[in-house]
Design a protein around this motif. Structure first.
Motif, short mmCIF file in Angstrom:
data_model
loop_
_atom_site.label_atom_id
_atom_site.label_comp_id
_atom_site.label_asym_id
_atom_site.label_seq_id
_atom_site.Cartn_x
_atom_site.Cartn_y
_atom_site.Cartn_z
N ALA A 167 95.95 17.62 7.28
CA ALA A 167 96.99 18.50 6.75
C ALA A 167 98.34 17.81 6.86
N THR A 168 99.21 18.10 5.91
CA THR A 168 100.58 17.57 5.91
C THR A 168 101.52 18.65 5.42
N ILE A 169 102.64 18.81 6.12
CA ILE A 169 103.69 19.70 5.64
C ILE A 169 104.97 18.89 5.53
N SER A 170 105.69 19.06 4.42
CA SER A 170 106.89 18.28 4.18
C SER A 170 107.95 19.16 3.53
N ALA A 171 109.20 18.71 3.58
CA ALA A 171 110.30 19.47 3.00
C ALA A 171 111.27 18.50 2.33
N VAL A 172 111.74 18.88 1.15
CA VAL A 172 112.71 18.08 0.41
C VAL A 172 113.92 18.97 0.11
N SER A 173 115.11 18.52 0.52
CA SER A 173 116.31 19.33 0.28
C SER A 173 116.68 19.26 -1.19
N GLU A 174 117.16 20.38 -1.72
CA GLU A 174 117.51 20.42 -3.14
C GLU A 174 118.75 19.60 -3.46
N ASP A 175 119.60 19.35 -2.43
CA ASP A 175 120.78 18.52 -2.69
C ASP A 175 120.43 17.03 -2.66
N GLY A 176 119.20 16.72 -2.22
CA GLY A 176 118.76 15.33 -2.21
C GLY A 176 119.38 14.47 -1.14
N LEU A 177 120.18 15.07 -0.25
CA LEU A 177 120.90 14.30 0.76
C LEU A 177 120.21 14.30 2.12
N THR A 178 119.31 15.24 2.34
CA THR A 178 118.66 15.36 3.64
C THR A 178 117.20 14.95 3.54
N ILE A 179 116.81 14.00 4.37
CA ILE A 179 115.42 13.54 4.40
C ILE A 179 114.76 14.12 5.65
N VAL A 180 113.72 14.90 5.44
CA VAL A 180 112.99 15.51 6.56
C VAL A 180 111.67 14.76 6.75
N LYS A 181 111.42 14.36 7.98
CA LYS A 181 110.17 13.64 8.25
C LYS A 181 109.00 14.62 8.20
N PRO A 182 107.94 14.29 7.46
CA PRO A 182 106.79 15.20 7.36
C PRO A 182 105.98 15.22 8.65
N LEU A 183 105.24 16.29 8.83
CA LEU A 183 104.30 16.41 9.95
C LEU A 183 102.89 16.26 9.38
N THR A 184 102.15 15.28 9.90
CA THR A 184 100.84 14.95 9.34
C THR A 184 99.78 14.91 10.44
N VAL A 185 98.63 15.50 10.15
CA VAL A 185 97.48 15.48 11.07
C VAL A 185 96.26 15.02 10.29
N ASN A 186 95.49 14.10 10.87
CA ASN A 186 94.27 13.61 10.23
C ASN A 186 93.24 13.35 11.34
N GLN A 187 92.29 14.27 11.49
CA GLN A 187 91.36 14.21 12.61
C GLN A 187 89.91 14.14 12.12
N HIS A 188 89.11 13.30 12.81
CA HIS A 188 87.68 13.16 12.51
C HIS A 188 86.88 13.51 13.77
N GLN A 189 85.78 14.19 13.56
CA GLN A 189 84.89 14.56 14.67
C GLN A 189 83.71 13.59 14.65
N ASN A 190 83.63 12.72 15.66
CA ASN A 190 82.60 11.68 15.66
C ASN A 190 81.59 11.81 16.80
N GLU A 191 81.63 12.93 17.52
CA GLU A 191 80.68 13.13 18.61
C GLU A 191 79.40 13.81 18.10
N GLU A 192 78.33 13.65 18.85
CA GLU A 192 77.06 14.29 18.48
C GLU A 192 77.18 15.81 18.55
N GLY A 193 76.51 16.48 17.62
CA GLY A 193 76.54 17.93 17.62
C GLY A 193 77.88 18.47 17.13
N ILE A 194 78.12 19.73 17.42
CA ILE A 194 79.39 20.36 17.04
C ILE A 194 80.36 20.23 18.21
#
Length: 208
Positions: A167-194
């Motif tokens: 998942a990623t959430i990001s924001a862009v200002s309409e004035d184009g002057l403010t850069i907001v760093k996005p928050l990103t998560v990328n997870q994999h489940q690699n263990e046996e079972g659930i």
């Protein structure tokens, strides 16, 4: 002649010294508290321009939710906020598992502009969810927010080996002057079972 003048010189110096010396009583006592009043310790100024990531508890129940946004009245900006998320669950042959057979229980939480907490889930039996993901397909939502809005994301859950959630959430200002760093998560489940993903995440940035 010089010897005769020495006593008179000494007397003159003594008179001058005595005349120029003022007793401490002649000086007015200064009120330093009035001249330099103590105004207290200056409070540190909090600047949301720094975009500090505030961390939360990814395991907290939905019922613990308290809106973390703030009221900003000066130089208010408008932002276009975009959230994208997806999950994948495959069988032993690497094929996508049908929605009715999904065992993953992944969730993505975000806050809408009306200050409400929303839950997006992979499993349709999740009673806290308002939106359900389709296996292998990306879900996107876009809305407008203002300065003081908490750009929040919380990703957690369990799934079988080979499953993943991102998942990623990001924001862009309409004035184009403010850069907001996005928050990103990328997870994999690699263990046996659930099993639970190794690094669930919960955090937000107050939009400046």
């Amino acid at each position: 002649m010089v010897k005769k003048l020495i006593p008179y010189i000494l007397i003159g110096v003594l008179l001058l010294t005595t005349g120029c010396t003022r007793s401490s009583e002649e000086y007015a006592e200064e009120d330093y508290e009035k001249l330099f009043p103590f105004k207290g310790i200056d409070k540190p100024k909090l600047s949301y321009e720094d975009q500090v990531i505030q961390l939360g508890n990814p395991d907290a129940p939905v019922t613990d939710y308290v809106y973390p946004g703030v009221d900003i009245t000066d130089n208010v900006r408008d932002y276009t906020v975009t959230l994208t998320c997806s999950y994948t669950e495959v069988d032993l042959l690497g094929q996508l598992v049908a929605d009715n057979d999904i065992s993953s229980r992944y969730t993505v939480r975000y806050i809408s502009p009306d200050k409400q907490l929303h839950v997006i889930a992979s499993n349709r039996r999740d009673e806290t969810a308002t939106t359900f993901l389709t296996n292998g397909k990306e879900y996107t939502i876009t809305f407008t927010a203002h300065s003081g809005y908490p750009m929040y994301i919380c990703v957690n859950g369990v799934g079988p080996r080979g499953s993943s959630i991102k998942a990623t959430i990001s924001a862009v200002s309409e004035d184009g002057l403010t850069i907001v760093k996005p928050l990103t998560v990328n997870q994999h489940q690699n263990e046996e079972g659930i099993d639970k993903i190794k690094s669930p995440f919960c955090g937000y940035i107050i939009l400046p």
